[in-house]
Design an enzyme around this catalytic site. Sequence first.
Site, PDB file in Angstrom:
ATOM      1  N   GLU A  21       0.822  -1.209   0.000  1.00  0.00           N
ATOM      2  CA  GLU A  21       0.000   0.000   0.000  1.00  0.00           C
ATOM      3  C   GLU A  21       0.858   1.263   0.000  1.00  0.00           C
ATOM      4  O   GLU A  21       0.524   2.246  -0.653  1.00  0.00           O
ATOM      5  CB  GLU A  21      -0.951  -0.001   1.200  1.00  0.00           C
TER       6      GLU A  21
ATOM      7  N   TYR B  14      -6.533   6.213   4.441  1.00  0.00           N
ATOM      8  CA  TYR B  14      -6.641   5.186   3.404  1.00  0.00           C
ATOM      9  C   TYR B  14      -5.803   3.955   3.722  1.00  0.00           C
ATOM     10  O   TYR B  14      -6.291   2.817   3.646  1.00  0.00           O
ATOM     11  CB  TYR B  14      -6.210   5.728   2.030  1.00  0.00           C
TER      12      TYR B  14
ATOM     13  N   ASP C  83      -9.645   5.065  -2.423  1.00  0.00           N
ATOM     14  CA  ASP C  83      -8.509   5.692  -3.101  1.00  0.00           C
ATOM     15  C   ASP C  83      -9.029   6.434  -4.320  1.00  0.00           C
ATOM     16  O   ASP C  83     -10.240   6.581  -4.501  1.00  0.00           O
ATOM     17  CB  ASP C  83      -7.442   4.643  -3.464  1.00  0.00           C
TER      18      ASP C  83
END
Length: 298
Positions: free
Chosen positions: A43, A126, A144
């Site tokens: 990520e 996020y 996102d």
Amino acid sequence: MTAREATRRTEVRTGVVQWFDGAARELPWRAPDRTPWGVLVSEVMLQQTPVVRVEPAWRAWLEQWPTPADLAEAPTADVLRAWGRLGYPRRALRLQECAKAIVERHDGVVPRTEEELRALPGVGEYTAAAVLAFAYGKRSVVVDTNVRRVLARAVGGTALPAPSYTAAERALATALAPSGDTEAARWAAASMELGALVCTAKAPKCGACPVAGLCAWRRAGSPPDAHADRRRTQAWAGTDRQARGRVMAELRQAAEPVDRALLASLWHDPLQLDRAIAGLIEDGLAEQDEANRLHLPK
């Protein structure tokens, strides 16, 4: 919201998830043997960097530092070299800081709660939500740029979302996320994938979209981007970012500190180069010795 609109939203969600079941890319951070640490690394790497560049770097990274404890103990110079040309190398520093915090606060185990994840260096809304969903299979609202675009078109009826994430978008994403852990995690992955592969920003492949018939934007006649005049286009050529990248590339490949005279040959504008070097030093990405030579942090 009317009963008809609620039904349409459910159909959108169902259609996207069913499409994902057959269209999902086989990515290593989605594999059954993935680790929470591997998901977190992916990520961070995927922020503003495409999958095609991230995948080989991710594999090499996890081979070298398979746990947070491994990365926490690594020399910073090695970390920056391994980051290579993924861009925004400050992410590498934050990731190492994050690894150290995981070791110090959580005995080397990536935490399982949003509060604990958000308290880690470099982990925002996020990333915390993505780790909860994709590492632990827990319900979270993962949004996102790809998800924002899918929701803007399919549900909101607009070409693209506003430049900044809004409270209304957050409320919509929360309302659409299924209540069950497994279902919510699957929806998060599916909506991201649709945005990445089909509902793209510049050339959406509406003919391949599983919910094209339900899409509010298409039903509205595919109106243009209402926020076009507010969007900034980020240039690269000739910018401080490009100058910083040239210097970092030279430092990564150098076995010894690099003389300023050599760095001067890398860029056409001496003042801009000095500014770029000063920025790298300030950001902790480079250090200068007593002879004014530059090297990666140790």
